[in-house]
Write a protein that holds these residues in place. Structure first.
Motif, PDB file in Angstrom:
ATOM      1  N   LEU A   1       0.846  -1.200   0.000  1.00  0.00           N
ATOM      2  CA  LEU A   1       0.000   0.000   0.000  1.00  0.00           C
ATOM      3  C   LEU A   1       0.879   1.246   0.000  1.00  0.00           C
ATOM      4  O   LEU A   1       1.507   1.584   1.001  1.00  0.00           O
ATOM      5  N   ALA A   2       0.917   1.932  -1.142  1.00  0.00           N
ATOM      6  CA  ALA A   2       1.761   3.121  -1.307  1.00  0.00           C
ATOM      7  C   ALA A   2       0.970   4.268  -1.919  1.00  0.00           C
ATOM      8  O   ALA A   2       1.524   5.102  -2.626  1.00  0.00           O
ATOM      9  N   GLY A   3      -0.326   4.309  -1.650  1.00  0.00           N
ATOM     10  CA  GLY A   3      -1.172   5.309  -2.285  1.00  0.00           C
ATOM     11  C   GLY A   3      -1.333   6.605  -1.527  1.00  0.00           C
ATOM     12  O   GLY A   3      -2.066   7.489  -1.947  1.00  0.00           O
ATOM     13  N   GLY A   4      -0.641   6.756  -0.398  1.00  0.00           N
ATOM     14  CA  GLY A   4      -0.819   7.948   0.429  1.00  0.00           C
ATOM     15  C   GLY A   4       0.017   9.126  -0.017  1.00  0.00           C
ATOM     16  O   GLY A   4       0.793   9.056  -0.974  1.00  0.00           O
ATOM     17  N   ARG A   5      -0.116  10.226   0.713  1.00  0.00           N
ATOM     18  CA  ARG A   5       0.566  11.470   0.365  1.00  0.00           C
ATOM     19  C   ARG A   5       1.889  11.678   1.092  1.00  0.00           C
ATOM     20  O   ARG A   5       2.640  12.580   0.771  1.00  0.00           O
ATOM     21  N   SER A   6       2.172  10.908   2.122  1.00  0.00           N
ATOM     22  CA  SER A   6       3.417  11.010   2.904  1.00  0.00           C
ATOM     23  C   SER A   6       3.630  12.406   3.468  1.00  0.00           C
ATOM     24  O   SER A   6       4.758  12.900   3.528  1.00  0.00           O
TER      25      SER A   6
END
Length: 194
Positions: free
Chosen positions: A8-13
């Motif tokens: 899961l790498a869909g975030g904005r960080s």
């Protein structure tokens, strides 16, 4: 049971100043490369849930699956995208992990599968780590309805949907990089584990 891994790498960080957390380096290697190395032996294949230009992840050689719902509603949307793609691939379940946990347990999939088809991790401190989970693909319709209805909290949804909780005492396995200080801590863990 055929299990596909979904990172899961869909975030904005936003807490790390933006950009892709998974592309930050620890011990000279991108976090995502470490995750792929640890996850691949546990599953039949690995997908990366990420939004935007997929070419930035080309070096990983993974299929990039964007959220299938608009407006970046959070990790539940990433799980949903992974479930939908895994179903199309003929898989029975997905094993989800976040893109910022470079030391995930090497027995994560085995232990979650042994507990049941729908399971979530609890750390030794009693805290849930809901982005580490095993999800049957037949939950995708209910999850799509929940996300469309405004569900955003992954742990809350898993609890309400009856996920089995599996306790792990290995806290390093669930360490995640959320802020600049975490990068230094991860470097120290990498020295110990590499």
């Amino acid at each position: 049971m055929v299990i596909v891994g979904v990172i899961l790498a869909g975030g904005r960080s936003s807490r790390l100043g933006g950009g892709d957390k998974g592309l930050r380096s620890i011990g000279g290697r991108p976090i995502l490369a470490r995750i792929v190395e640890r996850l691949t032996p546990q599953v039949e294949g690995v997908l990366l849930n990420a939004n935007g230009d997929p070419e930035r992840f080309a070096m990983l050689g993974l299929e990039v699956v964007p959220d299938s719902v608009p407006d970046l509603p959070g990790p539940l949307a990433g799980v949903l995208a992974g479930l939908e793609r895994a179903a199309a691939l003929g898989a029975d379940a997905v094993l989800t992990v976040p893109c910022d946990a470079p030391f995930l347990p090497l027995d994560l999939g085995q232990r979650l599968e042994a507990a049941g088809r729908f399971a979530v991790v609890e750390g030794g401190d009693g805290r849930l780590h809901p982005t580490f989970g095993l999800w049957p693909v037949d939950r995708r319709t209910a999850l799509r309805e929940a996300v469309a209805g405004g569900a955003r909290r992954i742990g809350k949804w898993m609890a309400e949907a009856g996920a089995v909780v599996v306790r792990f005492d290995d806290e390093a396995g669930f360490f995640n990089v959320n802020a600049a200080a975490d990068l230094a801590a991860a470097e120290a863990i990498a020295v110990r584990l590499d």
